[in-house]
Design a protein around this motif. Structure first.
Motif, PDB file in Angstrom:
ATOM      1  N   TYR A  90       0.855  -1.188   0.000  1.00 47.19           N
ATOM      2  CA  TYR A  90       0.000   0.000   0.000  1.00 47.19           C
ATOM      3  C   TYR A  90       0.892   1.240   0.000  1.00 47.19           C
ATOM      4  O   TYR A  90       1.936   1.271   0.656  1.00 47.19           O
ATOM      5  N   GLY A  91       0.447   2.254  -0.711  1.00 52.18           N
ATOM      6  CA  GLY A  91       1.152   3.521  -0.698  1.00 52.18           C
ATOM      7  C   GLY A  91       0.176   4.674  -0.796  1.00 52.18           C
ATOM      8  O   GLY A  91      -0.785   4.611  -1.580  1.00 52.18           O
ATOM      9  N   LEU A  92       0.387   5.707   0.014  1.00 51.91           N
ATOM     10  CA  LEU A  92      -0.452   6.911  -0.022  1.00 51.91           C
ATOM     11  C   LEU A  92       0.429   8.090  -0.424  1.00 51.91           C
ATOM     12  O   LEU A  92       1.496   8.313   0.166  1.00 51.91           O
ATOM     13  N   PHE A  93      -0.026   8.830  -1.421  1.00 53.02           N
ATOM     14  CA  PHE A  93       0.767   9.943  -1.952  1.00 53.02           C
ATOM     15  C   PHE A  93      -0.094  11.203  -2.000  1.00 53.02           C
ATOM     16  O   PHE A  93      -1.289  11.156  -2.310  1.00 53.02           O
ATOM     17  N   SER A  94       0.534  12.316  -1.696  1.00 52.61           N
ATOM     18  CA  SER A  94      -0.163  13.603  -1.638  1.00 52.61           C
ATOM     19  C   SER A  94      -0.467  14.102  -3.048  1.00 52.61           C
ATOM     20  O   SER A  94       0.035  13.546  -4.036  1.00 52.61           O
ATOM     21  N   PRO A  95      -1.263  15.178  -3.147  1.00 52.89           N
ATOM     22  CA  PRO A  95      -1.558  15.737  -4.482  1.00 52.89           C
ATOM     23  C   PRO A  95      -0.306  16.150  -5.253  1.00 52.89           C
ATOM     24  O   PRO A  95      -0.304  16.115  -6.489  1.00 52.89           O
ATOM     25  N   ASP A  96       0.762  16.528  -4.545  1.00 54.68           N
ATOM     26  CA  ASP A  96       2.000  16.870  -5.237  1.00 54.68           C
ATOM     27  C   ASP A  96       2.951  15.675  -5.324  1.00 54.68           C
ATOM     28  O   ASP A  96       4.155  15.830  -5.509  1.00 54.68           O
ATOM     29  N   LEU A  97       2.365  14.459  -5.145  1.00 58.07           N
ATOM     30  CA  LEU A  97       3.050  13.176  -5.363  1.00 58.07           C
ATOM     31  C   LEU A  97       4.126  12.866  -4.327  1.00 58.07           C
ATOM     32  O   LEU A  97       5.049  12.088  -4.595  1.00 58.07           O
ATOM     33  N   LYS A  98       4.012  13.435  -3.137  1.00 58.49           N
ATOM     34  CA  LYS A  98       4.934  13.099  -2.052  1.00 58.49           C
ATOM     35  C   LYS A  98       4.412  11.880  -1.293  1.00 58.49           C
ATOM     36  O   LYS A  98       3.217  11.728  -1.084  1.00 58.49           O
ATOM     37  N   TYR A  99       5.368  11.044  -0.861  1.00 63.78           N
ATOM     38  CA  TYR A  99       5.033   9.832  -0.115  1.00 63.78           C
ATOM     39  C   TYR A  99       4.560  10.200   1.289  1.00 63.78           C
ATOM     40  O   TYR A  99       5.220  10.955   2.005  1.00 63.78           O
ATOM     41  N   LEU A 100       3.390   9.648   1.687  1.00 61.00           N
ATOM     42  CA  LEU A 100       2.821   9.958   2.995  1.00 61.00           C
ATOM     43  C   LEU A 100       2.747   8.751   3.918  1.00 61.00           C
ATOM     44  O   LEU A 100       2.954   8.884   5.118  1.00 61.00           O
ATOM     45  N   ALA A 101       2.439   7.593   3.384  1.00 63.86           N
ATOM     46  CA  ALA A 101       2.293   6.399   4.227  1.00 63.86           C
ATOM     47  C   ALA A 101       2.332   5.160   3.342  1.00 63.86           C
ATOM     48  O   ALA A 101       2.201   5.234   2.123  1.00 63.86           O
ATOM     49  N   GLY A 102       2.536   4.010   4.009  1.00 64.14           N
ATOM     50  CA  GLY A 102       2.552   2.743   3.277  1.00 64.14           C
ATOM     51  C   GLY A 102       3.859   2.012   3.455  1.00 64.14           C
ATOM     52  O   GLY A 102       4.637   2.306   4.365  1.00 64.14           O
ATOM     53  N   ASN A 103       4.082   1.047   2.581  1.00 63.25           N
ATOM     54  CA  ASN A 103       5.325   0.274   2.691  1.00 63.25           C
ATOM     55  C   ASN A 103       6.150   0.300   1.410  1.00 63.25           C
ATOM     56  O   ASN A 103       6.971  -0.580   1.164  1.00 63.25           O
ATOM     57  N   PHE A 104       5.945   1.305   0.560  1.00 64.48           N
ATOM     58  CA  PHE A 104       6.886   1.556  -0.538  1.00 64.48           C
ATOM     59  C   PHE A 104       6.885   3.052  -0.843  1.00 64.48           C
ATOM     60  O   PHE A 104       5.847   3.704  -0.856  1.00 64.48           O
ATOM     61  N   PRO A 105       8.052   3.613  -1.094  1.00 67.88           N
ATOM     62  CA  PRO A 105       8.171   5.073  -1.200  1.00 67.88           C
ATOM     63  C   PRO A 105       8.003   5.643  -2.599  1.00 67.88           C
ATOM     64  O   PRO A 105       7.811   6.848  -2.739  1.00 67.88           O
ATOM     65  N   ASN A 106       8.110   4.811  -3.640  1.00 69.19           N
ATOM     66  CA  ASN A 106       8.094   5.344  -4.999  1.00 69.19           C
ATOM     67  C   ASN A 106       6.713   5.210  -5.624  1.00 69.19           C
ATOM     68  O   ASN A 106       6.114   4.125  -5.612  1.00 69.19           O
ATOM     69  N   LEU A 107       6.224   6.294  -6.167  1.00 68.88           N
ATOM     70  CA  LEU A 107       4.964   6.247  -6.901  1.00 68.88           C
ATOM     71  C   LEU A 107       5.234   5.697  -8.300  1.00 68.88           C
ATOM     72  O   LEU A 107       5.999   6.290  -9.064  1.00 68.88           O
ATOM     73  N   PRO A 108       4.633   4.545  -8.654  1.00 71.91           N
ATOM     74  CA  PRO A 108       4.884   3.989  -9.994  1.00 71.91           C
ATOM     75  C   PRO A 108       4.236   4.841 -11.072  1.00 71.91           C
ATOM     76  O   PRO A 108       3.302   5.606 -10.816  1.00 71.91           O
ATOM     77  N   ALA A 109       4.742   4.722 -12.285  1.00 65.52           N
ATOM     78  CA  ALA A 109       4.168   5.459 -13.407  1.00 65.52           C
ATOM     79  C   ALA A 109       2.728   5.016 -13.633  1.00 65.52           C
ATOM     80  O   ALA A 109       2.368   3.855 -13.419  1.00 65.52           O
ATOM     81  N   ALA A 110       1.896   5.958 -14.079  1.00 65.71           N
ATOM     82  CA  ALA A 110       0.470   5.682 -14.226  1.00 65.71           C
ATOM     83  C   ALA A 110       0.189   4.610 -15.272  1.00 65.71           C
ATOM     84  O   ALA A 110      -0.833   3.930 -15.200  1.00 65.71           O
ATOM     85  N   ASN A 111       1.108   4.445 -16.248  1.00 70.41           N
ATOM     86  CA  ASN A 111       0.867   3.473 -17.308  1.00 70.41           C
ATOM     87  C   ASN A 111       1.353   2.073 -16.950  1.00 70.41           C
ATOM     88  O   ASN A 111       1.244   1.149 -17.760  1.00 70.41           O
ATOM     89  N   LEU A 112       1.900   1.898 -15.755  1.00 72.10           N
ATOM     90  CA  LEU A 112       2.380   0.579 -15.352  1.00 72.10           C
ATOM     91  C   LEU A 112       1.238  -0.256 -14.796  1.00 72.10           C
ATOM     92  O   LEU A 112       0.455   0.212 -13.966  1.00 72.10           O
ATOM     93  N   SER A 113       1.134  -1.495 -15.248  1.00 70.13           N
ATOM     94  CA  SER A 113       0.168  -2.432 -14.671  1.00 70.13           C
ATOM     95  C   SER A 113       0.843  -3.372 -13.691  1.00 70.13           C
ATOM     96  O   SER A 113       0.188  -3.996 -12.858  1.00 70.13           O
ATOM     97  N   THR A 114       2.167  -3.469 -13.791  1.00 64.42           N
ATOM     98  CA  THR A 114       2.956  -4.275 -12.857  1.00 64.42           C
ATOM     99  C   THR A 114       4.223  -3.502 -12.514  1.00 64.42           C
ATOM    100  O   THR A 114       4.640  -2.596 -13.244  1.00 64.42           O
ATOM    101  N   ALA A 115       4.839  -3.872 -11.388  1.00 58.81           N
ATOM    102  CA  ALA A 115       6.087  -3.217 -10.972  1.00 58.81           C
ATOM    103  C   ALA A 115       6.894  -4.180 -10.120  1.00 58.81           C
ATOM    104  O   ALA A 115       6.338  -5.037  -9.429  1.00 58.81           O
ATOM    105  N   THR A 116       8.209  -4.032 -10.171  1.00 62.46           N
ATOM    106  CA  THR A 116       9.103  -4.829  -9.342  1.00 62.46           C
ATOM    107  C   THR A 116       9.426  -4.075  -8.057  1.00 62.46           C
ATOM    108  O   THR A 116       9.063  -2.909  -7.888  1.00 62.46           O
ATOM    109  N   TYR A 117      10.116  -4.745  -7.147  1.00 65.87           N
ATOM    110  CA  TYR A 117      10.556  -4.096  -5.909  1.00 65.87           C
ATOM    111  C   TYR A 117      11.337  -2.825  -6.223  1.00 65.87           C
ATOM    112  O   TYR A 117      11.124  -1.773  -5.612  1.00 65.87           O
ATOM    113  N   ALA A 118      12.279  -2.932  -7.177  1.00 67.25           N
ATOM    114  CA  ALA A 118      13.136  -1.790  -7.489  1.00 67.25           C
ATOM    115  C   ALA A 118      12.324  -0.601  -7.977  1.00 67.25           C
ATOM    116  O   ALA A 118      12.601   0.549  -7.623  1.00 67.25           O
ATOM    117  N   GLU A 119      11.321  -0.853  -8.798  1.00 66.52           N
ATOM    118  CA  GLU A 119      10.495   0.233  -9.329  1.00 66.52           C
ATOM    119  C   GLU A 119       9.647   0.881  -8.242  1.00 66.52           C
ATOM    120  O   GLU A 119       9.222   2.032  -8.380  1.00 66.52           O
TER     121      GLU A 119
END
Length: 216
Positions: A90-119
């Protein structure tokens, strides 16, 4: 008479060919069934994972409406903490795309349907495989809520199917060889009986008949 008998080596080769053909056919059927089962299982599990994440989105909207921004942040963080094995992210991001809560810090690209740990800005933990996650991004109020579901289940299903394939291949290979040799043996007896009958008839014995025991 012996010089007129059919070549037993040729018959044996025919029996062997039948045995190999039967075993190849059964083995091919096992492969086809396993491949079809894999794609069906992958499709069904993917649909289940996406449906699961879709069902969670209205819950976050209700939490935001009832408890406000801080309530949503706590809910996302609690959900992330509960999934300590990281089968669900889970990840929560602010309107300016800053990380607020969850267990991953990077917001994935909107066109991604899958992502790896690194992404997602994560590193694989000790004894943890770098699984891929199916993603869903929802707009909840002014925030972005990102959910990820691990494809670990698919990996386990694939491992089970591969094991089934190996076991099934050898079982059906053995069955095909046994059945092929059985059919070849029956064919050999019938060919030999027909040949003996023809030889007797050619020698003038028109009462010669095929031995019934050679028919089965």
């Amino acid at each position: 008479m012996a010089e007129h008998m059919p070549d037993r080596a040729l018959i044996f080769r025919t029996s062997t060919k039948l045995a190999l053909q039967y075993s190849a056919l059964y083995s091919l059927l096992v492969v086809v069934v396993v491949v079809i089962s894999y794609f069906i299982a992958r499709y069904e599990i993917t649909e289940w994972a996406l449906g699961w994440m879709q069902a969670d989105a209205p819950s976050f909207e209700a939490i935001l409406s009832k408890s406000g921004d801080e309530g949503l942040r706590r809910a996302i963080q609690n959900a992330a903490d509960i999934n300590s094995e990281r089968s669900k992210l889970y990840g929560l991001f602010s309107p300016d795309l800053k990380y607020l809560a969850g267990n991953f810090p990077n917001l994935p690209a909107a066109n991604l349907s899958t992502a790896t740990y690194a992404e997602l800005g994560l590193e694989a933990q000790e004894n943890e495989t770098n699984f891929t996650y199916w993603l869903r991004i929802d707009q909840v109020g002014p925030f972005l809520v990102v959910q990820g579901t691990s494809d670990e289940v698919i990996s386990e299903v694939l491992s089970a199917l591969v094991l089934s394939l190996v076991i099934g291949f050898f079982l059906f290979l053995a069955l095909g060889l046994l059945l092929g040799r059985r059919v070849g043996s029956i064919t050999e007896r019938r060919v030999a009986a027909i040949f003996r009958t023809l030889v007797s008839a050619a020698s003038g014995n028109f009462d010669a008949r095929i031995n019934p025991e050679a028919r089965g």
